[in-house]
Enzyme design. Structure first.
Site, short mmCIF file in Angstrom:
data_model
loop_
_atom_site.label_atom_id
_atom_site.label_comp_id
_atom_site.label_asym_id
_atom_site.label_seq_id
_atom_site.Cartn_x
_atom_site.Cartn_y
_atom_site.Cartn_z
N HIS A 118 0.87 -1.18 0.00
CA HIS A 118 0.00 0.00 0.00
C HIS A 118 0.91 1.23 0.00
O HIS A 118 1.80 1.35 0.85
CB HIS A 118 -0.92 0.00 1.22
CG HIS A 118 -1.84 -1.17 1.28
ND1 HIS A 118 -2.92 -1.30 0.43
CD2 HIS A 118 -1.84 -2.28 2.06
CE1 HIS A 118 -3.56 -2.43 0.70
NE2 HIS A 118 -2.93 -3.04 1.67
N HIS A 128 -0.51 -6.79 -5.25
CA HIS A 128 -0.53 -8.06 -4.50
C HIS A 128 0.19 -9.10 -5.33
O HIS A 128 0.07 -9.14 -6.55
CB HIS A 128 -1.98 -8.50 -4.25
CG HIS A 128 -2.14 -9.96 -3.99
ND1 HIS A 128 -2.55 -10.84 -4.97
CD2 HIS A 128 -1.93 -10.71 -2.88
CE1 HIS A 128 -2.59 -12.07 -4.46
NE2 HIS A 128 -2.22 -12.02 -3.21
N THR A 131 2.98 -16.67 -4.48
CA THR A 131 3.15 -17.98 -5.13
C THR A 131 3.33 -19.00 -4.01
O THR A 131 3.86 -18.68 -2.94
CB THR A 131 4.36 -18.03 -6.08
OG1 THR A 131 5.55 -17.67 -5.38
CG2 THR A 131 4.17 -17.09 -7.26
N HIS A 162 0.62 -6.08 -17.50
CA HIS A 162 0.15 -7.29 -18.17
C HIS A 162 1.16 -7.79 -19.20
O HIS A 162 1.39 -9.00 -19.33
CB HIS A 162 -1.20 -7.03 -18.83
CG HIS A 162 -2.34 -7.05 -17.86
ND1 HIS A 162 -2.99 -8.21 -17.52
CD2 HIS A 162 -2.95 -6.06 -17.15
CE1 HIS A 162 -3.95 -7.93 -16.64
NE2 HIS A 162 -3.95 -6.63 -16.41
N GLY A 275 -4.49 -22.04 11.71
CA GLY A 275 -3.77 -21.64 12.90
C GLY A 275 -2.49 -20.87 12.68
O GLY A 275 -1.67 -20.76 13.60
#
Length: 292
Positions: A118, A128, A131, A162, A275
Site C-alpha cells: 500500500h 498483490h 506464489t 500485463h 492456525g
C-alpha cells in the site's frame, strides 16, 4: 517429494530476499517529488509460528513489514513453510476441491510467499503477489499470481504490468497468459460491489500438470515477473504531486481491498483456519481505509 519441497521453500525465500532488497532500494532512491523529507523506510522482520492443536512444531516463517516510508505506507512480504494436520473445516474445503485421500490422511505441507504493498502516493498503484506450493499425501499443486490495484488508473501502467507477465509466461506455453488472466479477472472480483478489485493480472491454483519440474518453473517465472512488472510503475508515479482529494480516492479504494480480503480471499481463510499467525495472515490489510 522431500527434495522438491526443499527446493520450493528455498525459492520462495530467495524471491522474498530479492523483493525486500528492491523495495528498500526504492526508499533509498526517492530523492525527488513528495515526501522526500521523510525518513527512508526499512522492513521490520518478525519470526512467525504456526500453532498446532497439540502444541507440536508446525512450521512458520518470516513476516517482513515496512511502515511509514517515503514510498511505501505499508508493505508486507511474508514467507512461510507450515505443516501438520488439517482441521475439520480445512479438510472439508480440500475435499470439496477434489483433493484425493484428504479424509483418510489429512496431513499437509505448504510453503509460499505473499506480498501486499500500500503506497504513500495515491498515483502509485497498490499491488498483490503470491506464489505457493501445497502438498498432501494424495496430491501436490502450485498456485499464485499477481494483480495491480491502482486507485487512480493509468492505462499505460496496466498495459506494462500485463505485458511483462505475458512475456514471462509465453516461453512456457502461449496459452498460459490468457488462461491465467481470465482466472484473475474472475477471482479478484467483488460480487457485492459488482466490480473488480483492481485492473487484474494473473492467477492460478491447483496447478498440477503431472510434471513437477515444469510447474515449478512456471511458478518461478510468475515470481520473476513481479519486480520488472511493478518497479517501473512506482518509479514513474512516486514523483507525481497529490493532495487531499487524491488521498481520499485512495482511502475509499482501500476499503474495497479490505472487503475482498476479509470476505472472499482463499488464502486469508486458509491461513486463519489452519492456525497460522493472525498478524501475518492479515498483513494484507491497508493501514488506513475509508467507506462512504
Amino acid at each position: 517429494m522431500d527434495a522438491e519441497k526443499a527446493r520450493a521453500s528455498a525459492w520462495f525465500r530467495e524471491l522474498r530476499d530479492q523483493i525486500v532488497a528492491a523495495f528498500e532500494g526504492l526508499e533509498d532512491s526517492h530523492a525527488a517529488g513528495p515526501l522526500t523529507d521523510m525518513a527512508t523506510g526499512r522492513f521490520e522482520v518478525t519470526e512467525t509460528k504456526r500453532h498446532s492443536d497439540d502444541g507440536s512444531d508446525a512450521g512458520g516463517g518470516l513476516m517482513s513489514v515496512m511502515r511509514g516510508g517515503r514510498v511505501f505506507e505499508k508493505v508486507g512480504v511474508n514467507v512461510s513453510t507450515v505443516y501438520g494436520t488439517l482441521g475439520t473445516a480445512a479438510q472439508k474445503a480440500m475435499a470439496a476441491r477434489g483433493v484425493p485421500g484428504i479424509a483418510e490422511n489429512p496431513q499437509f505441507w505448504a510453503s509460499g510467499i505473499s506480498l501486499v504493498a500500500h503506497m504513500q502516493n495515491p498515483n502509485c498503484p497498490a499491488v498483490h503477489m503470491n506464489t505457493r506450493m501445497f502438498w498432501t499425501p494424495g496430491a501436490w499443486w502450485f498456485g499464485g499470481g499477481s494483480d495491480l490495484n491502482p486507485c487512480i488508473e493509468f492505462d499505460e501502467d496496466t498495459a506494462h504490468f500485463h505485458a511483462t507477465q505475458k512475456a514471462h509466461l509465453d516461453p512456457h506455453d502461449e496459452a498460459h497468459y490468457p488462461r491465467l488472466k481470465a482466472w484473475a479477472d474472475e477471482y479478484f472480483y467483488i460480487p457485492h460491489r459488482s466490480r473488480a478489485r483492481g485492473v487484474g493480472g494473473i492467477f492460478m491454483d491447483d496447478q498440477n500438470s503431472g510434471d513437477w519440474e515444469a510447474d515449478f518453473a512456471l511458478t518461478q517465472d510468475i515470481g520473476r515477473a513481479f519486480l520488472p512488472a511493478y518497479l517501473p510503475l512506482v518509479e514513474k508515479r512516486r514523483v507525481m504531486p497529490f493532495g487531499a482529494a487524491e488521498k481520499d480516492v485512495q482511502l475509499v479504494h482501500r476499503g474495497l481491498y479490505a472487503e475482498y480480503n476479509l470476505v472472499y480471499d482463499r488464502g486469508t481463510k486458509f491461513g486463519l483456519a489452519t492456525g497460522h499467525d493472525a498478524n501475518a495472515v492479515l498483513m494484507s490489510l491497508p493501514p488506513l481505509a475509508k467507506w462512504v
